[in-house]
Design an enzyme around this catalytic site. Structure first.
Site, short mmCIF file in Angstrom:
data_model
loop_
_atom_site.label_atom_id
_atom_site.label_comp_id
_atom_site.label_asym_id
_atom_site.label_seq_id
_atom_site.Cartn_x
_atom_site.Cartn_y
_atom_site.Cartn_z
N ALA A 336 0.86 -1.18 0.00
CA ALA A 336 0.00 0.00 0.00
C ALA A 336 0.89 1.23 0.00
O ALA A 336 2.09 1.15 0.28
CB ALA A 336 -0.93 0.01 1.22
N MET A 337 0.31 2.38 -0.31
CA MET A 337 1.07 3.63 -0.35
C MET A 337 0.23 4.76 0.21
O MET A 337 -0.91 4.96 -0.18
CB MET A 337 1.50 3.94 -1.80
CG MET A 337 2.23 5.27 -1.95
SD MET A 337 3.74 5.31 -0.97
CE MET A 337 3.89 7.08 -0.67
N GLU A 338 0.84 5.53 1.11
CA GLU A 338 0.13 6.50 1.93
C GLU A 338 -0.13 7.85 1.25
O GLU A 338 -0.24 8.87 1.94
CB GLU A 338 0.90 6.74 3.23
CG GLU A 338 2.26 7.42 3.07
CD GLU A 338 3.43 6.48 2.96
OE1 GLU A 338 4.57 6.90 3.23
OE2 GLU A 338 3.21 5.30 2.61
N HIS A 371 -1.83 1.33 9.26
CA HIS A 371 -0.47 1.79 8.92
C HIS A 371 -0.54 3.00 7.99
O HIS A 371 0.12 4.03 8.23
CB HIS A 371 0.28 0.64 8.25
CG HIS A 371 1.69 0.95 7.88
ND1 HIS A 371 2.77 0.47 8.57
CD2 HIS A 371 2.21 1.70 6.87
CE1 HIS A 371 3.89 0.90 8.03
NE2 HIS A 371 3.58 1.64 6.97
N GLU A 372 -1.33 2.89 6.93
CA GLU A 372 -1.39 3.98 5.94
C GLU A 372 -2.09 5.21 6.51
O GLU A 372 -1.69 6.35 6.22
CB GLU A 372 -2.09 3.50 4.67
CG GLU A 372 -1.48 2.26 4.03
CD GLU A 372 0.02 2.35 3.83
OE1 GLU A 372 0.54 3.45 3.57
OE2 GLU A 372 0.69 1.30 3.92
#
EC number: 3.4.11.-
Length: 924
Positions: A336-338, A371-372
């Site tokens: 994933a990417m924030e 987390h993201e």
């Protein structure tokens, strides 16, 4: 405002965008494409707008340096992009764009250096002064492909304190390389569909538009996307204006907050979405329409609100944006990417199906979302200055993800899992002489491949472990107060370690302790002598004879004990005849980042307690004792047979954490001995130990118990339990007889699929492959993809390896993990190793430079190595491919060599004793 399209009528949009320069665009991109195929990686072919740098030796010139000079500071960008979701006549997918960046000149200079990678300028860039003085004339433009710069040389100097605007028009390939502005493809109801999406972190924003692509170069971004009217455009902020047309739609977004380039995102798709509002905040989940219709986004939507509320309270800072979008992509390299306000995920990391997804899928989704979302403050609102301090971002998010997930699912005890998932996991890497500190010096991390290497287990899991230790040391209240002050002081800006371990102002005693954990590599083993009361410490290395790359003093645990005395507890029990019986257990709940050793008498007492009254020891510490003992034995500090004795109590243990710790460590024994005479007696022993757990087979709702069901089934089947084998083959045969009805419980599918394929032949494999191809739920595809690697027929595994080179069969995002799965199979390991060596150049070009997980491939295919012959093969592989390179796997190959050396020594020393022990385990 920068230059862009200022057209009010649809006809104007269509006329200019479709008409002007369409042919020139295709020709220009053909040049870009040919550049990518060129064998000379240091040159670009010149265009009308730019010349290429000659191939010369590196110099001290700014364009030969990897870091931008501090002469210019970007203020705003105005970026307009139009991705084509259909190929042009040459078969290429392209995007066209124009961008203007307003920057301030900090120091006078006659050079503009701006990042640009794989973009072709279709018009001469222009420079405009925004003050009273005219802009210097552009003298020449040179593209430097090695350092990924566009260098604009000026006839005169820019004036310090003045602002300027640089305008560019360009074209790029909307490639399937999973980096920058790229395309993702999928089939829905038999129709091929294309998504234009992004992955900028860490150094790929420059593939989408020319920019000052460093995290400290923050700016405000005005984004405009042109797209097909049947599609929807998304970006970091909310939509400002949408102008619909017959052939093309223009969507303009509200300006972003001040932010880094690596957090930008823009996506064009025909995805569906679901939404809800929380205190006027719009929360949306986007995915393939089929997945949305099936309700696969509901779980993510339900947990996002509670997690956001938790972090608003935890940080004491309101969520800083008007919306929170999360989108599941069919092709995505990372988990994933924030991206700020538009978080991107693999489908398996966001989508959940109540009937088909497992409890493990659910736990993974909620922790990844947490987390993201944690990054929306810590990382996005306050950002690292440079990638050498990545652990500040990723270590923190990896710690608080457990707190956020616990808020959403309070009955799961998910916070305890950090010990297995992060602490124990990173110990294995940080015990190598080739490990590295959490924080590097800036000059050590320069090139893109070096930056990619920092996205490793140390940054994530050691960062999380050390911050958890700090929180426990200070108390959570004090820790969060410091965090809130940190965010308030640095919001919308950047920060760095600057020689201290936390990047914040802490009391000197705390700073002194944390510097030693952050600026030193490795960790200590603390030895407690219960006879004398003496406590000593030394650098823990799996191979004590190895020489650390960065020697450390390791003189910091004493102060930790002095401040946190609960980490060292003494237990006293009185025997029936009045005798006093003492045993000592340190590092309660493993809050400290170190291993513990004891004198032999105390080890014997602890083994007795495990065997006779294990509940006296907390569950986490039962797992700790196993993990510490096995690793101390690997390092030659205690006898291997002592470590094996920590597994004797498992025949009556039903808790997940001790079992998981034991199986993780016994996996090493399987890797070392599954090709030797030790294998048979070891299988018999493990099978006896797991029998009662298999019979227990609880159906409690507690997350960890569900995981232990899986362990029980997997281990029982793999050790030859006939009841287990009959059970799983029966379920699988039922499914093969009626493919439309799967009788296998969702939580058990991974294990059942693998065991059934291992026990079967071509028929079972082909059936599983067909189910994989037809599966529409990503988590189910992942289970089947991993299980296909469990086959025991070499020709099936070789065929499967070839599939990883075909993106139509195995997606690029899954290729390396598929090879690793095959290498985990004792039959597949030599096949995978031969395959990687034979195809290294192709694999490296496809995944080597930009994949965060690429280093896992090298570690994965070599983890079974334990002979001199295999060591020589590995060294030869390294030497033969130096000219090609290893990219983000450079450190991994050195770690693999070190690990293989340690394995050789360990096997030579322990094989005979281990064989004898498994033949006749020494019960207490």
């Amino acid at each position: 405002m920068g230059k862009g399209f200022h057209i009010s009528k649809t006809v104007g949009i269509v006329g200019i965008v479709l008409g002007a320069g369409a042919l020139a665009t295709i020709i220009a991109l053909s040049v870009v494409y040919s550049q990518e195929k060129s064998k000379n990686e240091n040159e670009v072919k010149p265009t009308d707008a730019a010349t290429s740098a000659p191939t010369t030796a590196p110099s001290n010139e700014p364009w030969d340096q990897w870091r931008l000079p501090q002469t210019l500071s970007p203020q705003t960008y105005n970026v307009t992009l139009w991705p084509r979701l259909k190929p042009d006549p040459t078969g290429l997918y392209i995007f066209t764009g124009m961008s203007s960046v307003v920057f301030r000149c900090v120091e006078k200079t006659n050079l503009i250096l701006i990042h640009s990678n794989k973009l072709n300028m279709t018009k001469q860039p222009t420079l405009t002064a925004l003050g009273s003085k005219p802009a210097p004339t552009i003298e020449s433009i040179v593209m430097h492909t090695k350092t990924q710069y566009m260098a604009i040389h000026l006839k005169d100097e820019l004036a310090a304190g003045e602002s300027y605007e640089l305008y560019t028009e360009f074209v790029g390939e909307l490639a399937d390389d999973l980096g920058g502005f790229y395309r993702s493809e999928y089939n829905e109801t038999g129709v091929k569909k294309v998504v234009a999406t992004t992955q900028m972190q860490p150094t790929d924003a420059r593939k989408a538009f020319p920019c000052f692509d460093e995290p400290a170069m923050k700016a405000v971004f005005y984004i405009t996307l042109y797209h097909d009217p049947a599609t929807v455009a998304l970006s970091n902020d909310e939509v400002n204006v949408t102008a619909d047309g017959t052939l093309v739609t223009r969507t303009t977004f509200a300006p972003t907050e001040v932010m880094s380039t690596y957090l930008l995102a823009f996506i064009v798709s025909d995805f569906g979405f679901i939404e809800q509002n929380m205190d006027k905040l719009q929360i949306r989940i986007f995915a393939r329409q089929e997945a949305i219709n099936a309700g696969q986004g509901e779980y993510a939507l339900n947990v996002t609100g509670p997690i956001l509320k938790f972090f608003e309270k935890y940080y004491n800072v309101p969520y800083p944006l008007p919306k929170s979008d999360q989108i599941a992509l069919p092709d995505f390299n990372a988990g994933a990417m924030e991206n700020w306000g538009l978080i991107t995920y693999r489908e398996t990391a966001l989508l959940y199906d109540e009937e088909i997804s497992s409890n493990g899928n659910k736990e993974s989704i909620v922790t990844i979302i947490a987390h993201e979302l944690a990054h929306q403050w810590f990382g996005n609102l306050v950002t690292l200055r440079w990638w050498n301090d990545l652990w500040l971002n990723e270590g923190f998010a990896s710690y608080v993800e457990y707190l956020g997930a616990d808020e959403a699912e309070p009955d799961w005890n998910v916070k305890d899992l950090i010990v297995l998932n992060d602490v124990h996991r990173v110990f294995a890497i940080d015990a190598l002489a080739s490990s590295h500190p959490l924080s590097f010096k800036e000059e050590e991390i320069q090139r893109p491949e070096q930056i990619n290497e920092v996205f490793d287990t140390i940054s994530y899991s050691k960062g999380a472990s050390v911050l958890r230790m700090l929180s426990d040391f200070l108390t959570e209240t004090v820790f969060t107060q410091g965090l809130q002050t940190y965010l308030d002081n640095f919001k919308f800006s950047n920060t760095a370690v600057n020689g201290t371990g936390t990047g914040t102002s802490l009391p000197k005693s705390v700073q002194e302790i944390m510097d030693r954990w952050v600026l030193q590599m490795g960790f200590p083993v603390v030895t407690i002598n219960t006879t004398t009361g003496q406590i000593t410490q030394e650098h823990f290395l799996l191979d004590p004879e190895s020489k650390p790359d960065r020697p450390s003093e390791f003189k910091y645990v004493k102060k930790y004990f002095e401040r946190k005395k609960k980490s060292l507890l003494f237990f006293t029990k009185r025997k029936p005849r009045g005798q006093i019986f003492h045993w000592v257990l340190a590092n309660i709940n493993v809050t400290g980042y170190y291993r513990v050793n004891y004198d032999n008498d105390n080890w014997q007492r602890l083994l007795n307690v495990l065997q006779n009254s294990r509940q006296s020891i907390p569950v986490i510490n039962r797992a700790q004792l196993i993990d510490d003992a096995f690793n101390l034995a690997k390092a030659g500090i205690i006898e291997t047979t002592l470590a094996l004795r920590t597994t004797l109590f498992l025949n009556s243990e039903t808790e997940y954490m001790p079992w998981e710790a034991a199986l993780d460590n016994l996996d090493y024994f399987y890797l070392m001995f599954d090709r030797t005479e030790v294998y048979g007696p070891m299988q018999s022993y493990v099978g006896r130990q797991v029998k009662d757990l298999f019979d227990y087979f609880t159906s409690d709702n507690k997350c960890s118990d569900l995981y232990n069901q899986i362990n029980a089934l997997r281990v029982a089947c793999s050790t030859g339990n006939e009841e287990c084998k009959t059970l799983i083959t029966g379920w699988f045969q039922q499914w093969m007889a009626n493919p439309n009805v799967n009788p296998i419980k969702a939580n058990l599918r991974s294990t059942v699929y693998c065991s059934a394929i291992a026990a079967g032949g071509e028929g079972e494999w082909n059936f599983a492959w067909e189910m994989f191809e037809n599966a529409t739920i990503a988590s189910e595809k992942d289970k089947l993809r991993a299980a296909l690697a469990c086959a025991t027929e070499p020709w099936l595994l070789n065929r499967y390896l070839k599939y990883t080179l075909d993106p139509e069969k195995i997606r690029k995002q899954d290729a390396t993990s598929t090879i690793i799965s095959i290498a985990s199979n004792v039959v597949g390991q030599p096949l995978a190793w031969d395959f990687v060596r034979a195809n290294w150049e192709y694999i490296f070009k496809q995944y080597g430079g930009g994949s965060f997980s690429f280093s896992n491939l090298i570690n994965g295919v070599t983890k079974r190595f334990s002979t001199q012959f295999e060591l020589q093969q590995l060294i030869q592989f390294r030497d033969d491919n130096t000219h090609i390179g290893f990219g983000s796997g450079t450190l991994a190959i050195e770690q693999s060599i070190e690990r293989t050396n340690a394995n050789i020594k360990w096997v030579e020393k322990n094989q005979e004793a281990v064989l004898e022990w498994f033949k006749k385990p020494s019960y207490l």
